[in-house]
Design a protein around this motif. Sequence first.
Motif, short mmCIF file in Angstrom:
data_model
loop_
_atom_site.label_atom_id
_atom_site.label_comp_id
_atom_site.label_asym_id
_atom_site.label_seq_id
_atom_site.Cartn_x
_atom_site.Cartn_y
_atom_site.Cartn_z
N PHE A 108 0.84 -1.20 0.04
CA PHE A 108 -0.06 -0.05 0.11
C PHE A 108 0.70 1.28 -0.01
CE2 PHE A 108 -2.39 -3.21 2.30
CZ PHE A 108 -3.51 -3.44 1.54
N ASP A 109 0.33 2.45 -0.42
CA ASP A 109 1.04 3.50 -0.50
C ASP A 109 1.00 4.36 1.15
OD1 ASP A 109 1.47 3.52 -3.04
OD2 ASP A 109 -0.03 4.56 -3.72
N LEU A 110 1.88 4.73 1.49
CA LEU A 110 1.96 5.58 2.90
C LEU A 110 1.12 6.87 2.80
CD1 LEU A 110 5.73 5.29 3.91
CD2 LEU A 110 3.56 3.97 5.12
N PRO A 111 0.48 7.08 3.51
CA PRO A 111 -0.30 8.35 3.72
C PRO A 111 0.60 9.35 3.40
CG PRO A 111 -1.23 6.89 5.30
CD PRO A 111 0.17 6.41 4.84
N ALA A 112 0.41 10.07 2.69
CA ALA A 112 1.36 11.47 2.32
C ALA A 112 1.38 12.51 3.56
CB ALA A 112 0.96 12.08 0.95
N TYR A 113 2.75 12.82 3.82
CA TYR A 113 2.77 13.48 5.14
C TYR A 113 3.46 14.91 4.80
CZ TYR A 113 4.68 15.67 9.33
OH TYR A 113 4.87 16.36 10.55
N SER A 114 3.09 16.05 5.13
CA SER A 114 3.87 17.28 4.91
C SER A 114 3.78 18.20 6.02
CB SER A 114 3.51 17.97 3.62
OG SER A 114 2.19 18.31 3.53
N TYR A 115 4.89 18.84 6.82
CA TYR A 115 4.89 19.96 7.62
C TYR A 115 5.57 21.31 6.92
CZ TYR A 115 5.42 21.84 12.21
OH TYR A 115 5.37 22.89 13.21
N GLN A 116 4.74 22.30 6.98
CA GLN A 116 5.30 23.46 6.60
C GLN A 116 6.12 24.01 7.46
OE1 GLN A 116 4.12 24.13 3.32
NE2 GLN A 116 5.77 26.00 3.23
N MET A 117 7.43 24.37 6.97
CA MET A 117 8.49 25.01 7.67
C MET A 117 8.29 26.65 7.76
SD MET A 117 10.51 22.43 8.79
CE MET A 117 12.24 22.89 8.85
N ASP A 118 8.82 27.21 8.89
CA ASP A 118 9.08 28.53 9.10
C ASP A 118 10.35 28.89 9.40
OD1 ASP A 118 8.97 28.55 11.85
OD2 ASP A 118 7.01 28.11 11.82
N ASP A 119 10.82 30.20 9.55
CA ASP A 119 11.97 30.54 9.91
C ASP A 119 12.39 30.18 11.21
OD1 ASP A 119 12.32 31.69 7.10
OD2 ASP A 119 11.74 33.72 7.59
N SER A 120 11.43 29.97 12.11
CA SER A 120 11.84 29.77 13.51
C SER A 120 12.40 28.41 13.75
CB SER A 120 10.56 29.74 14.41
OG SER A 120 9.65 28.80 14.18
N ILE A 121 12.32 27.61 12.88
CA ILE A 121 12.86 26.10 12.68
C ILE A 121 14.06 25.94 12.23
CG2 ILE A 121 12.41 23.70 12.38
CD1 ILE A 121 9.40 24.21 12.21
N LYS A 122 15.17 25.73 13.00
CA LYS A 122 16.51 25.63 12.76
C LYS A 122 17.10 24.29 12.43
CE LYS A 122 16.56 30.21 12.89
NZ LYS A 122 16.67 30.83 11.64
N ARG A 123 16.25 23.32 13.17
CA ARG A 123 16.70 22.04 13.25
C ARG A 123 15.53 21.01 13.02
NH1 ARG A 123 19.08 18.50 18.22
NH2 ARG A 123 17.36 19.60 19.13
N VAL A 124 15.87 19.75 12.62
CA VAL A 124 14.90 18.57 12.22
C VAL A 124 15.66 17.40 12.95
CG1 VAL A 124 13.68 17.42 10.81
CG2 VAL A 124 13.82 19.71 10.37
N VAL A 125 14.89 16.74 13.88
CA VAL A 125 15.32 15.47 14.38
C VAL A 125 14.30 14.38 14.02
CG1 VAL A 125 15.93 14.34 16.59
CG2 VAL A 125 16.43 16.70 16.46
#
Length: 306
Positions: A108-125
């Motif tokens: 099956f296809d994974l449900p598509a996921y997205s998170y809109q970034m803004d300038d306050s986010i400097k790091r992703v874990v």
Amino acid sequence: MRTWRVGTFSMGASLLFLGLFLFFSKFLDLNLVQIMTAWWPLLLIVLGIEILLYLFLSRQEKPMLKYDFLSIIFVGVIGMVGIGFAVLNTTGLINKVEEVMAREERSFDLPAYSYQMDDSIKRVVVRTVGYDMTIEATEEKEVSMFGTYRVQTGKKEKLLKSADDIIAANKKGDTLYLNVKMLPNEVGPFDSQGIIAGTILVPKDVKLEVIGNNNSLTLKPRTLANDWNIESASSIVVDVTENSNLKVAAVGVENVSGKDGEWQVSGKENAEGADYDGRKNAVYQSGEGKYRINIANAYDVSLNTN
């Protein structure tokens, strides 16, 4: 004069009803388990009717019931089988066995996921849970995930209804934490864990940390414009372009592979390029090496240059 023994008629009627149920199940597409679960109360009804008829038709002042024990035992065995099916159906075990028997591997296809970034986010874990993943830098200002998953199931519908079923996102301060979840799996002796082949896209100018779980990772930094830190993965493949401004540092790994001369072994090492505990420290650099991919606690690191 023929003697009527209670149980003879019930045995005959039970065979008749069971035969009719099985016969019509071929034409009405009835489930055999449902038949065995639902029809057995008729045995008690037939046996009760037979006893009442015997008492009603008997001309004795004080009629004595005479039983055909062989027939009663036969009817009892069939009834106990029906009761057993009913009990197992109540506990859900029958449905479980039916599901296992009808299982096949489905993708099956994974449900598509997205998170809109803004300038306050400097790091992703990103914390993975043992599935093979591809991490790729992108020009887009969003973190997204897509891919496929494969499971053994007897159902045609998808296990995952929405992206929240497979990934959890939490923003704390200047950091976005992404936790990949395990596929749904009911505990039981017949269950097997599914697999995921997913891709996570991360903006190229955001610092990234990936925490593996002895799984395989493929890194595609492309035009990376920040540092990546990768740890606790079993196998890592790094795809880099020769004109990139990148430095890949693998610390404490078992094996490194790539074209001859690409890796430079460093740190405490013996004549074979291994340090005192058998692990290797290796560095690859393209251009000035302004941006780094730091790899730690991995078993194998492979470099693909193009």
